[in-house]
Design a protein around this motif. Sequence first.
Motif, PDB file in Angstrom:
ATOM      1  N   GLN A 482      21.659   3.300 -22.430  1.00 33.59           N
ATOM      2  CA  GLN A 482      21.539   3.797 -23.791  1.00 33.59           C
ATOM      3  C   GLN A 482      20.966   2.718 -24.717  1.00 33.59           C
ATOM      4  N   GLU A 483      20.397   3.187 -25.847  1.00 36.47           N
ATOM      5  CA  GLU A 483      19.788   2.267 -26.802  1.00 36.47           C
ATOM      6  C   GLU A 483      20.760   1.196 -27.276  1.00 36.47           C
ATOM      7  N   LYS A 484      22.024   1.575 -27.515  1.00 33.02           N
ATOM      8  CA  LYS A 484      22.992   0.617 -28.041  1.00 33.02           C
ATOM      9  C   LYS A 484      23.201  -0.544 -27.082  1.00 33.02           C
ATOM     10  N   VAL A 485      23.172  -0.280 -25.767  1.00 33.83           N
ATOM     11  CA  VAL A 485      23.347  -1.345 -24.785  1.00 33.83           C
ATOM     12  C   VAL A 485      22.142  -2.285 -24.826  1.00 33.83           C
ATOM     13  N   LEU A 486      20.942  -1.705 -24.877  1.00 31.66           N
ATOM     14  CA  LEU A 486      19.728  -2.513 -24.959  1.00 31.66           C
ATOM     15  C   LEU A 486      19.715  -3.339 -26.250  1.00 31.66           C
ATOM     16  N   GLN A 487      20.122  -2.662 -27.335  1.00 37.83           N
ATOM     17  CA  GLN A 487      20.132  -3.331 -28.630  1.00 37.83           C
ATOM     18  C   GLN A 487      21.055  -4.526 -28.620  1.00 37.83           C
ATOM     19  N   LYS A 488      22.261  -4.357 -28.110  1.00 35.13           N
ATOM     20  CA  LYS A 488      23.242  -5.441 -28.088  1.00 35.13           C
ATOM     21  C   LYS A 488      22.730  -6.609 -27.235  1.00 35.13           C
ATOM     22  N   TYR A 489      22.125  -6.300 -26.105  1.00 37.24           N
ATOM     23  CA  TYR A 489      21.669  -7.366 -25.219  1.00 37.24           C
ATOM     24  C   TYR A 489      20.524  -8.146 -25.857  1.00 37.24           C
ATOM     25  N   LEU A 490      19.560  -7.437 -26.458  1.00 36.92           N
ATOM     26  CA  LEU A 490      18.445  -8.136 -27.102  1.00 36.92           C
ATOM     27  C   LEU A 490      18.913  -8.912 -28.321  1.00 36.92           C
ATOM     28  N   PHE A 491      19.928  -8.386 -29.010  1.00 32.04           N
ATOM     29  CA  PHE A 491      20.459  -9.106 -30.166  1.00 32.04           C
ATOM     30  C   PHE A 491      21.011 -10.460 -29.741  1.00 32.04           C
ATOM     31  N   ASP A 492      21.627 -10.520 -28.569  1.00 34.27           N
ATOM     32  CA  ASP A 492      22.190 -11.774 -28.066  1.00 34.27           C
ATOM     33  C   ASP A 492      21.147 -12.651 -27.381  1.00 34.27           C
ATOM     34  N   HIS A 493      19.994 -12.084 -27.048  1.00 34.87           N
ATOM     35  CA  HIS A 493      18.957 -12.838 -26.331  1.00 34.87           C
ATOM     36  C   HIS A 493      17.580 -12.552 -26.942  1.00 34.87           C
ATOM     37  N   LEU A 494      17.451 -12.884 -28.217  1.00 39.30           N
ATOM     38  CA  LEU A 494      16.185 -12.589 -28.906  1.00 39.30           C
ATOM     39  C   LEU A 494      14.991 -13.302 -28.282  1.00 39.30           C
ATOM     40  N   THR A 540      11.490 -18.607 -39.517  1.00 35.93           N
ATOM     41  CA  THR A 540      11.543 -19.773 -40.402  1.00 35.93           C
ATOM     42  C   THR A 540      10.346 -19.814 -41.341  1.00 35.93           C
ATOM     43  N   ALA A 541       9.294 -19.122 -41.007  1.00 37.94           N
ATOM     44  CA  ALA A 541       8.109 -19.090 -41.867  1.00 37.94           C
ATOM     45  C   ALA A 541       8.223 -18.015 -42.938  1.00 37.94           C
ATOM     46  N   GLY A 542       9.352 -17.303 -42.982  1.00 41.82           N
ATOM     47  CA  GLY A 542       9.559 -16.307 -44.015  1.00 41.82           C
ATOM     48  C   GLY A 542       9.103 -14.914 -43.630  1.00 41.82           C
ATOM     49  N   LYS A 543       8.854 -14.682 -42.341  1.00 37.16           N
ATOM     50  CA  LYS A 543       8.417 -13.363 -41.891  1.00 37.16           C
ATOM     51  C   LYS A 543       9.627 -12.537 -41.458  1.00 37.16           C
ATOM     52  N   HIS A 544       9.630 -11.245 -41.834  1.00 38.95           N
ATOM     53  CA  HIS A 544      10.716 -10.340 -41.446  1.00 38.95           C
ATOM     54  C   HIS A 544      10.206  -9.421 -40.334  1.00 38.95           C
ATOM     55  N   ILE A 545      10.945  -9.370 -39.238  1.00 41.32           N
ATOM     56  CA  ILE A 545      10.535  -8.548 -38.112  1.00 41.32           C
ATOM     57  C   ILE A 545      11.612  -7.511 -37.827  1.00 41.32           C
ATOM     58  N   VAL A 546      11.231  -6.230 -37.873  1.00 39.28           N
ATOM     59  CA  VAL A 546      12.141  -5.135 -37.562  1.00 39.28           C
ATOM     60  C   VAL A 546      11.829  -4.666 -36.148  1.00 39.28           C
ATOM     61  N   VAL A 547      12.847  -4.657 -35.289  1.00 38.58           N
ATOM     62  CA  VAL A 547      12.655  -4.258 -33.893  1.00 38.58           C
ATOM     63  C   VAL A 547      13.334  -2.914 -33.670  1.00 38.58           C
ATOM     64  N   GLU A 548      12.560  -1.933 -33.218  1.00 42.30           N
ATOM     65  CA  GLU A 548      13.090  -0.599 -32.915  1.00 42.30           C
ATOM     66  C   GLU A 548      12.998  -0.369 -31.412  1.00 42.30           C
ATOM     67  N   LEU A 549      14.148  -0.096 -30.765  1.00 37.89           N
ATOM     68  CA  LEU A 549      14.185   0.104 -29.313  1.00 37.89           C
ATOM     69  C   LEU A 549      14.374   1.580 -28.984  1.00 37.89           C
ATOM     70  N   LYS A 550      13.699   2.035 -27.934  1.00 42.62           N
ATOM     71  CA  LYS A 550      13.837   3.400 -27.445  1.00 42.62           C
ATOM     72  C   LYS A 550      14.336   3.381 -26.008  1.00 42.62           C
ATOM     73  N   LYS A 551      15.025   4.441 -25.617  1.00 41.68           N
ATOM     74  CA  LYS A 551      15.457   4.535 -24.218  1.00 41.68           C
ATOM     75  C   LYS A 551      14.246   4.425 -23.303  1.00 41.68           C
ATOM     76  N   VAL A 552      14.483   3.809 -22.171  1.00 38.10           N
ATOM     77  CA  VAL A 552      13.374   3.533 -21.260  1.00 38.10           C
ATOM     78  C   VAL A 552      12.662   4.794 -20.829  1.00 38.10           C
ATOM     79  N   GLY A 553      13.398   5.864 -20.597  1.00 39.51           N
ATOM     80  CA  GLY A 553      12.786   7.089 -20.065  1.00 39.51           C
ATOM     81  C   GLY A 553      12.252   8.028 -21.119  1.00 39.51           C
TER      82      GLY A 553
END
Length: 653
Positions: A482-494, A540-553
């Motif tokens: 599920q997206e939440k699992v992917l989200q949590k993992y990427l949040f911890d390993h950007l 650190t350069a002041g850029k904001h990046i929004v990451v949107e994850l979708k289920k793999v399938g």
Amino acid sequence: MEKPDNKFEMTVDLNVLEHLGINLYSNIAAVLTEAVANAWDADASSVQIRVDPNNEWIEIEDDGIGMSVEDLNCKYLRVGYRRRDEDAEHGCKTAKGRPVMGRKGLGKLSLFSIADVIEVQSAKDGGKHGFRMTVSDIKKAVQDKQKYHPKPLADDALTVTQGTKLVLREIKRQRLGKGVTALRKRLARRFSIIGQANGFEIKIDGQPISATDRGDLPKAQFLWTFEGYDPEPSTIAHVVERESLPARFEAWDTAWRVSGWLGTARKPKDLDDDEAGNLNGIVVFARGRLFHENVLDRLNDGRLYTKYLTGQIEADFLDADDQPDIATSDRQRVQEDDERYIQLIAFLGSQLNKLEKRWNEWRRKHEVEKAKETSPALAEWLESLREGHRKNAETLIAKLSALPVDDEDDRKTLYKHGILAFERMKLRGSTDEFVAGVESADKLLAVLADRDALEDSLYRDIVRSRLEAIRAFQKIVDADEQEKVLQKYLFDHLWLLDPSWDRATGTEVMETRLLNSGIVVDDLTEKEKLGRVDIKYRTTAGKHIVVELKKVGRKMKLLELQEQGQTYVDKLKKILLAQNEPTPNIEVVFVIGKPIEEEASNPDRLKSSMAAISPGSRIVHYDTLIRGAQEAYSAYIEQGKALDKLEKIVDRI
């Protein structure tokens, strides 16, 4: 018949006395500068300064042309006498051809800054005269709205035989400073005309002041001289590198030029001098006397080299006879909006840019060689590096060698930590950033933390943990979690998204943190409120990046991604506007499993759609993400053998 007590007359307002005399100067060197300048203007060849061992009095005696009673009344006792304007024959140049230093006619009042009683006696044309002034009598005369008449000195009290003699009594001890030795150094730094070349000497208690008393040139390891200035070879025998600088801008008036020198010490602490004051600055002279105590402060240059900088420059065009006076009343600073001063600052700024470049080259050359001589293991490490890394490493060693560390064992410890940190940053591709940040021991220690922590993050534990993280992420993707699992993992390993994001720990904000951070935005639309930002990251350069994850399938459509991305950008702009950031730099990154149709059929449309969301927005695939991370961190595996060798080198330093 005029009464004897009215032989001399002084006219002065009490406000003038207090603001331009008693309260104008804060130290004895500044006061004596005025007396010495008057002796120069009187064509004296010698000025004798004597200080009572008990600080009861100070004498300043010159062998100049002296003053008659008329001179004393019309010139010395007349506050505001402007010699350059009022003396047609010798107002700008003395009989000896010296450029006159005095200008405003206020210098004599400075004596009251350090003494309450002043005796003046002078000899001219076979006659000698003298008087005594006291602060209390002057104040009383002013308050009584009367002219002040200094009391004549008795004939048997007149000891002057040539020139002028000043005796300061009832000294204000708190302004005497640190003694005669300090006074010698400070006076030496206030005049550039001392010596045989100019026929002018200053003695304190019988000992001549010389240019070496300034104490700054002997501190110079590297020296830059302006064209036309050639210091005595014996005074620069210790200098290891020297270069010439132009003396003027090409567009300047032909009469405008600078003279003198700039130098850098080997260590910033070399410029500390308890008696002369800190030497880290550039003194500006005009007509041979101090005009600006430290022009370096005005340059607002915070680069590292400025901490090592000292120097003396002459800029006579700042005090031209036919131009307005730009010196302040104490003649130690200038009016900074004057075009002459603006031009001087611009010129110095351009020359210091050249100086800084050469300073870095020379420092790396000399400091590294010195360090390599003391530690063969350090030389071995430097030789093991590729040329690009070696240049940064040499800059690092040069900086570490100049840090204020007294114990050489402590310096070796700095080298060890520096090498470990450099190797760590080398793996992360940021040696430039690391080396640039090492400006002090405190900053270095903040970067390094402790050796155990560095080794923990540097050696094979990093390799294993990173590769294990990549494998674990691949399993999650393969299992179509599920997206939440992917989200949590990427949040911890950007760093899986971008290796350069590894250093931004603690700056990521998930959706709940973004909206619950205490920022109230009242004008979000209902559609925006329903939108969910998975990860928001600010670089650190002041850029904001929004990451949107979708289920793999899940199969996505371009229009769907574009609409969702635009919603996120609009929402984030409103939130950032509430944080006083009206024009943020935002990117949206979509992480998906299955390609969208336009990736193959219409890549131009895909590109324009992403750009419409915000510049830099893009789509990445999970498989591409994993493959890129594996390639990026496979370099750690190759470092294993090199790290074993590095550990042995560090232990030998």
